[in-house]
Structure formats: structure tokens, C-alpha cells
Design an enzyme around this catalytic site. Structure first.
Site, mmCIF file in Angstrom:
data_model
loop_
_atom_site.group_PDB
_atom_site.id
_atom_site.type_symbol
_atom_site.label_atom_id
_atom_site.label_comp_id
_atom_site.label_asym_id
_atom_site.label_seq_id
_atom_site.Cartn_x
_atom_site.Cartn_y
_atom_site.Cartn_z
ATOM 1 N N ASP A 8 -7.085 -0.987 1.068
ATOM 2 C CA ASP A 8 -5.732 -0.898 1.610
ATOM 3 C C ASP A 8 -5.778 -1.002 3.128
ATOM 4 O OD1 ASP A 8 -6.771 1.596 2.197
ATOM 5 O OD2 ASP A 8 -4.912 2.672 1.782
ATOM 6 N N SER A 33 -1.597 3.665 6.469
ATOM 7 C CA SER A 33 -2.329 3.399 5.233
ATOM 8 C C SER A 33 -1.782 2.182 4.486
ATOM 9 C CB SER A 33 -2.309 4.662 4.361
ATOM 10 O OG SER A 33 -3.164 4.541 3.261
#
Length: 445
Positions: A243, A104
Site C-alpha cells: 500500500d 497509508s
């Protein structure tokens, strides 16, 4: 029963250190494969594997592929694709599971493995525990006639792009808007620009040149400064920051102001409520600012608080039958659009909401100003910090009633209690945070 390997969002860590080693990841694939086979003995299961742009993705992809095929599971490989894209394709292709190789928003040195179940939903606790139990068993490769096959699939990115576009109202367009899109040098680099361009926007792209090492490096949703500067430099209408794996969203307006997940959730909820299309209420977390809760209440919108983590927000949304929720970090859920948080789709819902309301981000978010928050991390010696803080906590809650709140959260990794107090007055928040922290420190001395 507690988990041994799985955290709140799969298995994650530094590459080369347990559990993110090729040996363990191969065994993880094997264990997950065995569980799938045990659940579906009438046919050979198929899983989808995608990844972000980290250099370690190649190694871990090969390890997972080996583990699954050794267990007799077929594998489809997408290459770089956002986490929500894997969730969508798992559902669209009617597969037994989807797997994402990503850490992530973490730096490139980290990586992780997370799973989606059939239908594109996150694995439930029972399945995770089954996989953990299988991990403790020795690995035994299937006979050659019972091995799985692996192949790369074409058109995965294009299918996901079309899906994202389908969530934007047909009667609306992005024509006339100039957007700066920051893909964090991550998994959306070849997806997000096409989505916004094909919906009519003029684009400036940043964070769209991954090299395996620059994911989330001074770009993306966790570093909005780069986006702010680009929006002002190019005189854009909005900036959109995603992200590394594409499940978070932060936005910037033409004046360079940053809008976090809470504010963007409010925009979506307000627009839906105005059109009578908000099903139920909104779910945030224990860390969601109280000012947002009060603003929603003024709109007649119920608000619920889940534990920190989009996993728990999702659980509460399902339990209540609601659709909109998320966190300040930029995890935003619109369950009528997708089964999981999706930064691209969330940004389209925000842009659609602004067009439908005929208002700017600043005008809508002027409905509330975040209450000041004071956060103190208090280290303790294993004492009963709950008992120590009980008296000042009760006093604080009585003093703050209707004006603020207190959240005490123990760290899951170290002997630390996080004392968070928010109030409509900064001095009030400071006073009570210090009082509670002092009470815990006193018994730890």
C-alpha cells in the site's frame, strides 16, 4: 482519558482541513518536540522525518521541521521512505523519535502524521496524551541559541533495503521466480523492486511511477485487480501488492488468486510451526475468520483475538510474548524480524515459507476455507442496542457454538452498529445476522 487529536494510527484527515493544515502540523511538531526535550534535558533530541509520495508531503514536511526546530529538536529528513523504514532507522540510528507523513492506503487528498518512539515502536498512550496536553499550550519559539538544526541524510533507502534483505534466510534465493511487484505509486516505489531484484527474482514493476497524485489510484494492496491482471499477462509466479506507505501486503498466485493478510499469516505460522520456530501462537482480531482459528488449532497453534487495528494486535503480541499476528487487510507482524508491520519483509517471510514447506500458496491455504460472513450495518436512534440485541445474540451464540460466531461493533463516528455473523453455512449466518439486526431496528423505530 480520551484523545482529542490522535486516532489509532496518529493524526489523519483531508489536507487543508483541520487537523491536516500547515499551522496545526507545525504546532504538532512543536508539541512533540517539547515533550522530547522534557524527557531528555541532558542532550538535544534528534527526530527522523520521512514521508510517502503525496504532493502535500512537501508542505507538511516543512511544517513539521519548523515545529521541531522551534522546540530545540534536531531533524533528519529522509524524503520518501516506507513507514516501516522510518521505524527501522529510528532504532538503527538510536534516535529519540521517528515521524511519518502518510495516510497509508487513503487517496492523495488525505495525509497524516504518525510517530515512532525510541527503538522504533509506536508511541504509547501516555506519550500521546502528553503531546495532546502540550498542543493546548501556546507555542513559544526557543531563543536562537537553542533552536534545532535540520538536514537531509544520505543512504537512508540503501540502509533499509539491506535490512529488508537481511530478514530473508541466507540459504535461500529468489532466483527462478518471476514476480510482479505493485508499489501503489507510494513510498516503496524505489525500495521494493531493488530488494526483490537483489535477492535474484525476475521483476515486472507496476505502481512504481508516483507523481504526487496517483498514490493508491487503482493500484496497490487495496486494489488487487490490477495486480491479478498483470500476473496473468506476464505469466508470473507471484504478485506482491503493497500500500501507499508500505505496511500492508496482499499477494496473488500464478492462477490470479488473491491471498489476504489472514491467509498469508497462516502460511508464515504453519511454516514456523513445522520447523519448531513459532514462539507461542498467533494474534488476529475480532474480525479474523473463524475458519483460520480452527485451522491453526488443528496444527496445535494457539490463537488470540485483539481489537481491530494493528496497534492492538501489537499490544497483545507483546503482552503474550508471541511474534506473529495481523489482520486480513494485510497488516502482518513478525516481531522477530521487525518492530512493526512491514509489507516487504512480510512478503519475504511468505516466499521463504513456501520454499521451506515445498508447497504452493493454494496448497497451504487449502487447509481452510473462509467461513461465509454476513455484515449488516444497523442505524439506531441512540437506544440501548446492547439490551435490544441481548436475547437474539444469546440464541445465535448457542446455535453457532463451534460452527460460527457473532461480532457486534459500534461505529466510532456515527450511530451505527455493525452486526457481523460468520458460520460454516451461509444461510445460517444470514438468518442470525438478520435476527439481531431486526431486534435493534425494532427499538429504534
Amino acid at each position: 482519558m480520551s484523545r482529542k487529536y490522535f486516532g489509532t494510527d496518529g493524526v489523519r484527515g483531508e489536507v487543508g482541513k483541520f487537523p491536516i493544515t500547515p499551522e496545526f502540523v507545525m504546532k504538532l511538531g512543536y508539541a512533540a518536540g517539547r515533550v522530547l526535550v522534557n524527557h531528555d534535558q541532558d542532550s538535544r533530541p534528534t527526530v527522523l522525518i520521512g514521508k510517502d509520495t503525496r504532493i502535500s508531503g512537501y508542505m507538511l514536511e516543512a511544517a513539521l521541521q519548523a515545529g521541531f526546530t522551534a522546540a530545540g529538536v534536531n531533524v533528519l529528513l529522509t524524503g520518501p521512505l516506507p513507514t516501516p523504514g522510518i521505524a527501522y532507522l529510528t532504532r538503527a540510528l538510536r534516535l529519540e523519535a521517528g515521524v511519518v507523513i502518510s495516510a497509508s492506503h487513503n487517496p492523495f487528498q488525505d495525509n497524516g502524521i504518525k510517530f515512532f518512539a525510541e527503538g522504533g515502536n509506536k508511541l504509547d498512550d501516555a506519550l500521546e496524551l502528553e503531546i495532546e496536553a502540550m498542543l493546548d499550550q501556546p507555542m513559544a519559539t526557543n531563543p536562537s541559541l537553542e533552536l534545532g538544526r535540520a538536514r537531509r541524510i544520505d543512504g537512508a533507502a540503501e540502509r533499509y533495503i539491506e535490512f529488508c534483505k537481511s530478514t530473508f534466510p541466507n540459504e535461500l534465493s529468489l532466483k527462478g521466480l518471476k514476480l510482479v511487484v505493485d508499489c501503489a505509486n507510494g513510498a516503496t516505489y524505489h525500495i521494493a523492486p531493488k530488494v526483490f531484484h537483489e535477492l535474484g527474482a525476475e521483476l515486472v514493476e507496476i505502481g512504481c511511477e508516483p507523481n504526487g497524485y496517483n498514490i493508491n489510484d487503482k493500484v496497490g494492496a487495496t486494489y488487487p485487480k490490477t495486480l491479478q491482471m498483470a500476473v496473468l499477462e506476464h505469466q508470473a509466479d507471484f504478485g506482491i501488492a503493497l500500500d501507499g506507505d508500505g505496511d500492508r501486503l496482499i499477494m496473488v498466485d500464478a492462477a490470479g488468486r488473491v491471498y489476504d493478510g489472514d491467509q498469508l499469516i497462516y502460511v508464515i505460522a504453519k511454516a514456523r510451526a513445522a520447523r519448531g520456530e513459532l514462539k507461542g501462537g498467533v494474534v488476529g482480531t475480532v474480525m479474523t475468520n473463524m475458519a483460520m482459528e480452527l485451522a491453526l488449532q488443528k496444527q496445535g497453534v494457539p490463537f488470540g483475538r485483539a481489537k481491530v487495528g494493528d496497534r492492538y494486535v501489537l499490544e497483545m503480541l507483546h503482552a503474550d510474548g508471541w511474534q506473529v499476528g495481523g489482520e486480513a487487510s494485510g497488516h502482518i507482524l513478525c516481531l522477530d524480524k521487525h518492530s512493526t508491520g512491514d509489507g516487504i519483509i512480510s512478503s519475504l517471510q511468505v516466499l521463504a515459507s513456501l520454499k521451506q514447506l515445498g508447497l504452493s500458496l493454494a496448497e497451504i491455504c487449502a487447509d481452510w476455507r473462509p467461513f461465509p460472513q454476513t455484515l449488516i450495518n444497523v442505524r439506531h436512534n441512540g437506544c440501548d442496542w446492547k439490551a435490544a440485541s441481548a436475547a437474539p445474540l444469546a440464541e445465535a451464540e448457542a446455535a453457532l457454538q463451534g460452527r460460527g460466531r457473532v461480532v457486534l461493533r459500534p461505529s466510532g463516528t456515527e450511530p451505527v452498529v455493525r452486526v457481523m455473523v460468520e458460520a460454516d453455512d451461509k444461510a445460517l449466518a444470514d438468518t442470525w445476522a438478520k435476527a439481531i439486526a431486526a431486534a435493534i431496528e425494532k427499538v429504534s423505530a
